[in-house]
Structure formats: structure tokens, C-alpha cells
Design a protein around this motif. Structure first.
Motif, PDB file in Angstrom:
ATOM      1  N   LEU A 136      -7.231   0.841  13.491  1.00 53.10           N
ATOM      2  CA  LEU A 136      -7.492  -0.231  12.531  1.00 53.10           C
ATOM      3  C   LEU A 136      -8.944  -0.206  12.077  1.00 53.10           C
ATOM      4  CD1 LEU A 136      -5.527  -3.273  14.028  1.00 53.10           C
ATOM      5  CD2 LEU A 136      -4.948  -1.909  12.028  1.00 53.10           C
ATOM      6  N   ILE A 137      -9.847   0.027  13.030  1.00 46.47           N
ATOM      7  CA  ILE A 137     -11.261   0.109  12.665  1.00 46.47           C
ATOM      8  C   ILE A 137     -11.484   1.271  11.701  1.00 46.47           C
ATOM      9  CG2 ILE A 137     -13.577   0.603  13.541  1.00 46.47           C
ATOM     10  CD1 ILE A 137     -12.934  -1.011  15.992  1.00 46.47           C
ATOM     11  N   ALA A 138     -10.805   2.394  11.945  1.00 45.95           N
ATOM     12  CA  ALA A 138     -10.927   3.545  11.050  1.00 45.95           C
ATOM     13  C   ALA A 138     -10.475   3.181   9.639  1.00 45.95           C
ATOM     14  CB  ALA A 138     -10.101   4.716  11.588  1.00 45.95           C
ATOM     15  N   ARG A 139      -9.348   2.490   9.534  1.00 48.35           N
ATOM     16  CA  ARG A 139      -8.853   2.050   8.226  1.00 48.35           C
ATOM     17  C   ARG A 139      -9.886   1.164   7.533  1.00 48.35           C
ATOM     18  NH1 ARG A 139      -4.456   3.791   5.117  1.00 48.35           N
ATOM     19  NH2 ARG A 139      -2.580   3.995   6.372  1.00 48.35           N
ATOM     20  N   ARG A 140     -10.427   0.226   8.292  1.00 49.17           N
ATOM     21  CA  ARG A 140     -11.376  -0.728   7.728  1.00 49.17           C
ATOM     22  C   ARG A 140     -12.667  -0.034   7.292  1.00 49.17           C
ATOM     23  NH1 ARG A 140     -10.756  -6.249   9.284  1.00 49.17           N
ATOM     24  NH2 ARG A 140     -12.954  -6.434   9.846  1.00 49.17           N
ATOM     25  N   MET A 141     -13.181   0.869   8.134  1.00 47.96           N
ATOM     26  CA  MET A 141     -14.418   1.565   7.794  1.00 47.96           C
ATOM     27  C   MET A 141     -14.237   2.460   6.570  1.00 47.96           C
ATOM     28  SD  MET A 141     -16.677   0.425   9.915  1.00 47.96           S
ATOM     29  CE  MET A 141     -15.775  -1.111   9.643  1.00 47.96           C
ATOM     30  N   ASN A 142     -13.084   3.120   6.481  1.00 50.49           N
ATOM     31  CA  ASN A 142     -12.811   3.956   5.310  1.00 50.49           C
ATOM     32  C   ASN A 142     -12.721   3.118   4.045  1.00 50.49           C
ATOM     33  OD1 ASN A 142     -12.236   7.015   5.614  1.00 50.49           O
ATOM     34  ND2 ASN A 142     -11.435   6.130   7.494  1.00 50.49           N
ATOM     35  N   ALA A 143     -12.088   1.958   4.160  1.00 45.93           N
ATOM     36  CA  ALA A 143     -11.977   1.079   2.996  1.00 45.93           C
ATOM     37  C   ALA A 143     -13.358   0.612   2.537  1.00 45.93           C
ATOM     38  CB  ALA A 143     -11.090  -0.122   3.326  1.00 45.93           C
ATOM     39  N   PRO A 164     -16.406   3.414  -7.624  1.00 46.37           N
ATOM     40  CA  PRO A 164     -16.381   2.225  -8.484  1.00 46.37           C
ATOM     41  C   PRO A 164     -14.966   1.773  -8.838  1.00 46.37           C
ATOM     42  CG  PRO A 164     -17.986   3.834  -9.279  1.00 46.37           C
ATOM     43  CD  PRO A 164     -17.189   4.514  -8.217  1.00 46.37           C
ATOM     44  N   ALA A 165     -14.022   2.726  -8.878  1.00 45.33           N
ATOM     45  CA  ALA A 165     -12.649   2.388  -9.269  1.00 45.33           C
ATOM     46  C   ALA A 165     -11.739   2.205  -8.055  1.00 45.33           C
ATOM     47  CB  ALA A 165     -12.087   3.469 -10.182  1.00 45.33           C
ATOM     48  N   ALA A 166     -12.308   1.917  -6.892  1.00 39.23           N
ATOM     49  CA  ALA A 166     -11.502   1.751  -5.681  1.00 39.23           C
ATOM     50  C   ALA A 166     -10.512   0.601  -5.844  1.00 39.23           C
ATOM     51  CB  ALA A 166     -12.401   1.492  -4.484  1.00 39.23           C
ATOM     52  N   LYS A 167      -9.289   0.844  -5.398  1.00 37.37           N
ATOM     53  CA  LYS A 167      -8.233  -0.174  -5.454  1.00 37.37           C
ATOM     54  C   LYS A 167      -7.876  -0.528  -4.013  1.00 37.37           C
ATOM     55  CE  LYS A 167      -6.668   2.009  -9.693  1.00 37.37           C
ATOM     56  NZ  LYS A 167      -7.812   2.977  -9.650  1.00 37.37           N
ATOM     57  N   VAL A 168      -8.199  -1.734  -3.618  1.00 39.92           N
ATOM     58  CA  VAL A 168      -8.072  -2.156  -2.229  1.00 39.92           C
ATOM     59  C   VAL A 168      -6.915  -3.132  -2.081  1.00 39.92           C
ATOM     60  CG1 VAL A 168      -9.265  -3.196  -0.265  1.00 39.92           C
ATOM     61  CG2 VAL A 168     -10.558  -1.895  -1.961  1.00 39.92           C
ATOM     62  N   VAL A 169      -6.093  -2.887  -1.064  1.00 39.54           N
ATOM     63  CA  VAL A 169      -5.013  -3.810  -0.716  1.00 39.54           C
ATOM     64  C   VAL A 169      -5.376  -4.443   0.618  1.00 39.54           C
ATOM     65  CG1 VAL A 169      -2.544  -4.077  -0.285  1.00 39.54           C
ATOM     66  CG2 VAL A 169      -3.346  -2.316  -1.880  1.00 39.54           C
ATOM     67  N   THR A 170      -5.332  -5.764   0.681  1.00 39.15           N
ATOM     68  CA  THR A 170      -5.692  -6.456   1.913  1.00 39.15           C
ATOM     69  C   THR A 170      -4.869  -7.732   2.041  1.00 39.15           C
ATOM     70  OG1 THR A 170      -7.561  -7.268   3.230  1.00 39.15           O
ATOM     71  CG2 THR A 170      -7.566  -7.823   0.890  1.00 39.15           C
ATOM     72  N   LEU A 213      -0.940  11.188  -9.515  1.00 34.83           N
ATOM     73  CA  LEU A 213      -2.279  10.605  -9.494  1.00 34.83           C
ATOM     74  C   LEU A 213      -2.922  10.801  -8.124  1.00 34.83           C
ATOM     75  CD1 LEU A 213      -1.448   7.222 -11.291  1.00 34.83           C
ATOM     76  CD2 LEU A 213      -2.489   9.257 -12.314  1.00 34.83           C
ATOM     77  N   SER A 214      -4.228  10.860  -8.103  1.00 34.83           N
ATOM     78  CA  SER A 214      -4.955  11.017  -6.845  1.00 34.83           C
ATOM     79  C   SER A 214      -4.953   9.704  -6.069  1.00 34.83           C
ATOM     80  CB  SER A 214      -6.396  11.449  -7.118  1.00 34.83           C
ATOM     81  OG  SER A 214      -7.152  11.433  -5.928  1.00 34.83           O
ATOM     82  N   GLU A 215      -4.724   9.812  -4.757  1.00 33.18           N
ATOM     83  CA  GLU A 215      -4.696   8.623  -3.904  1.00 33.18           C
ATOM     84  C   GLU A 215      -6.067   8.280  -3.333  1.00 33.18           C
ATOM     85  OE1 GLU A 215      -1.829   9.116  -0.828  1.00 33.18           O
ATOM     86  OE2 GLU A 215      -0.234   9.758  -2.179  1.00 33.18           O
ATOM     87  N   THR A 216      -7.088   9.041  -3.696  1.00 31.30           N
ATOM     88  CA  THR A 216      -8.406   8.837  -3.087  1.00 31.30           C
ATOM     89  C   THR A 216      -8.998   7.469  -3.405  1.00 31.30           C
ATOM     90  OG1 THR A 216      -9.429   9.946  -4.988  1.00 31.30           O
ATOM     91  CG2 THR A 216      -8.954  11.296  -3.048  1.00 31.30           C
ATOM     92  N   SER A 217      -8.555   6.855  -4.504  1.00 30.91           N
ATOM     93  CA  SER A 217      -9.109   5.551  -4.866  1.00 30.91           C
ATOM     94  C   SER A 217      -8.373   4.398  -4.189  1.00 30.91           C
ATOM     95  CB  SER A 217      -9.060   5.356  -6.386  1.00 30.91           C
ATOM     96  OG  SER A 217      -7.722   5.350  -6.851  1.00 30.91           O
ATOM     97  N   PHE A 274       0.833  -1.202   0.000  1.00 27.29           N
ATOM     98  CA  PHE A 274       0.000   0.000   0.000  1.00 27.29           C
ATOM     99  C   PHE A 274       0.871   1.255   0.000  1.00 27.29           C
ATOM    100  CE2 PHE A 274      -2.392   3.265   2.421  1.00 27.29           C
ATOM    101  CZ  PHE A 274      -3.460   3.433   1.555  1.00 27.29           C
ATOM    102  N   ASP A 275       1.918   1.264   0.823  1.00 25.74           N
ATOM    103  CA  ASP A 275       2.830   2.415   0.858  1.00 25.74           C
ATOM    104  C   ASP A 275       3.540   2.590  -0.485  1.00 25.74           C
ATOM    105  OD1 ASP A 275       2.176   3.048   3.457  1.00 25.74           O
ATOM    106  OD2 ASP A 275       3.856   1.955   4.345  1.00 25.74           O
ATOM    107  N   ASP A 276       3.917   1.477  -1.111  1.00 24.52           N
ATOM    108  CA  ASP A 276       4.563   1.549  -2.426  1.00 24.52           C
ATOM    109  C   ASP A 276       3.613   2.151  -3.464  1.00 24.52           C
ATOM    110  OD1 ASP A 276       6.850   0.437  -1.402  1.00 24.52           O
ATOM    111  OD2 ASP A 276       6.454  -1.592  -2.150  1.00 24.52           O
ATOM    112  N   LEU A 277       2.354   1.736  -3.413  1.00 27.17           N
ATOM    113  CA  LEU A 277       1.373   2.268  -4.359  1.00 27.17           C
ATOM    114  C   LEU A 277       1.146   3.758  -4.131  1.00 27.17           C
ATOM    115  CD1 LEU A 277      -1.288  -0.603  -4.417  1.00 27.17           C
ATOM    116  CD2 LEU A 277       0.179   0.119  -6.312  1.00 27.17           C
ATOM    117  N   ARG A 278       1.078   4.172  -2.879  1.00 23.55           N
ATOM    118  CA  ARG A 278       0.903   5.595  -2.580  1.00 23.55           C
ATOM    119  C   ARG A 278       2.090   6.404  -3.102  1.00 23.55           C
ATOM    120  NH1 ARG A 278      -0.521   6.613   3.556  1.00 23.55           N
ATOM    121  NH2 ARG A 278      -0.561   8.729   2.735  1.00 23.55           N
TER     122      ARG A 278
END
Length: 236
Positions: free
Chosen positions: A51-58, A66-72, A26-30, A14-18
Motif C-alpha cells: 500500500l505504501i508503494a502504491r501511495r508513494m508512486n501516486a 502534469p496530466a496524472a489521473k488519480v483515483v482515490t 493508451l499509455s497507463e503511465t498517467s 482504477f482497474d476499469d480505467l486500466r
């Protein structure tokens, strides 16, 4: 959605992608990181609110972008979640000029797992002082200050909790859950959730769901280091 062997690998990727997005303009909002809880089921410790904040935001990004890119990680992917309709129903929204009853707002925050304090310092807390309501929403990195004129929202702004100085003005704002155990219709909905509440979620909800259920369309899956990922699956 990119799936890694563990949370450490997910955080690094995730840090590498950011970094790549920032370098490319590029915008990191996705981009979203969906970590697992650091606690075990029925362990007498609540998951860290960060952690809950991260999860809820995701989860919110998955539903709204629609174009969200999720790392998990595979661990996080296999954890069961609250039903999608419960999550969507509990998101609170604010708009400058809109009317909100103070009692209804307080009740809504308590239902979302927020704690009332004198001064907000960490996510999951809120305070009320006259016509000012401070909420450290899990949706933001800084607390939200809602100023009322009567029952009408007069202003919305983020502020630095250390200096109390405003850092950004907003026309709209939202509050995401601070816990993943939401007794929305129960008689004890306003009572503080026990520390091990998240582990008891299957007792509360008729049916738990998965991260896949939050996507509005079938996501494209990318497996990071498939061999290592397979070993992690075997170890679960």
C-alpha cells in the motif's frame, strides 16, 4: 482526480480505467491509484508495504506528470501526508556512470525506511554483496540491481527475485520511500521505524499536508456516485 466512496470502489474503477486504456492503446503511465492505509492510527501494525508503494508512486506521478489521473477514496483523501518538500528531498535517483558513495547510499536507504537483509524478497528491502546492491524499490514491481565499479554505477537492471534473472536494463532508476515516517534529520534517522510510526507522523512533522498539496496545479475533481460518497463522509 476521481474520488470514490471507499477503497474497494476506487480499486474497481482504477482497474476499469486500466482496461479501457489498454483497449484503446493508451499509455497507463498517467494513471495512479492512491489507497488509504488498512491500519488505524496508533495501531501497533505498520501499513502494508504494498500500500505504501502504491501511495508513494501516486505521489511521485502527481508531482512529475502534469496530466496524472488519480483515483482515490474519500478516506485516503482525508489522510494527512508528510510535507511535500520532505517527500521530494528523500527520493533517491541512480544514473549509469554516476558516482555514489556506498556509505551514503546505505544511509539514504535506511533513512527511507528500507531494511537491510541478505536476500531481497519484498518491497522495502535491500542487500549489499560486494559491488552489487539489490534494492526492492517501492517504485517498481521488481527489485532493482545496482552494479558498481568502485564508486561508479556500472549498470542498472530489474530482476526476477525468484530466478535472479534480469528482466529489464535501465539508464536511470529511482528509489521512493518505504515508510511514511521519515526522520531525515533526527539522530535516530537510521534506526528502524516502530510499527505504529505512520500514526505518529504529526509528532514528527511541524505541519502535515494533504493530497491536494502535492498537485502543482488545482486538480479537476470528479466525484463517483456523489450520494454514496456523501454517506461515506457522514460516517467518517
Amino acid at each position: 482526480m476521481i474520488v470514490t466512496k471507499n477503497d474497494e470502489a476506487a480499486a474497481r474503477l482504477f482497474d476499469d480505467l486500466r482496461f479501457y486504456y489498454d483497449l484503446s492503446g493508451l499509455s497507463e503511465t498517467s494513471l495512479a491509484l492512491f489507497p488509504r492505509w488498512e491500519t488505524l492510527p496508533y495501531e501497533a501494525t505498520a501499513p502494508h508495504v504494498g500500500l505504501i508503494a502504491r501511495r508513494m508512486n501516486a505521489l511521485h506521478q502527481i508531482r512529475t506528470l502534469p496530466a496524472a489521473k488519480v483515483v482515490t477514496s474519500i478516506d485516503a483523501l482525508m489522510q494527512r501526508l508528510m510535507p511535500v518538500e520532505i517527500f521530494l528531498r528523500t527520493v533517491l535517483t541512480f544514473k549509469v556512470g554516476a558516482a555514489i558513495e556506498r556509505e551514503a547510499l546505505t544511509a539514504g536507504l535506511l533513512r527511507l525506511g528500507y531494511r537491510r537483509v541478505s536476500v531481497v524478497e519484498i518491497p522495502g528491502e535491500f542487500s549489499i554483496r560486494g559491488g552489487i546492491v539489490d534494492i526492492f524499490s517501492t517504485a517498481y514491481d521488481e527489485p532493482l540491481r545496482v552494479e558498481f565499479l568502485g564508486e561508479t554505477v556500472e549498470s542498472l537492471r530489474l530482476f526476477d527475485p525468484a530466478t535472479q534473472k534480469s528482466t529489464a536494463k535501465m539508464d536511470r532508476a529511482m528509489v521512493l520511500p518505504a515508510r511514511e515516517y521519515l526522520r531525515t534529520g533526527a539522530p535516530d534517522a537510521f534506526a528502524p521505524s516502530p510499527a505504529d510510526a505512520e500514526g505518529r507522523a504529526p509528532e514528527l512533522y511541524d505541519a502535515m499536508q494533504t493530497l491536494f498539496d502535492y498537485f502543482t496545479a488545482q486538480p479537476l475533481l470528479v466525484f463517483d456516485q456523489p450520494a454514496a460518497l456523501k454517506q461515506s463522509c457522514v460516517a467518517l
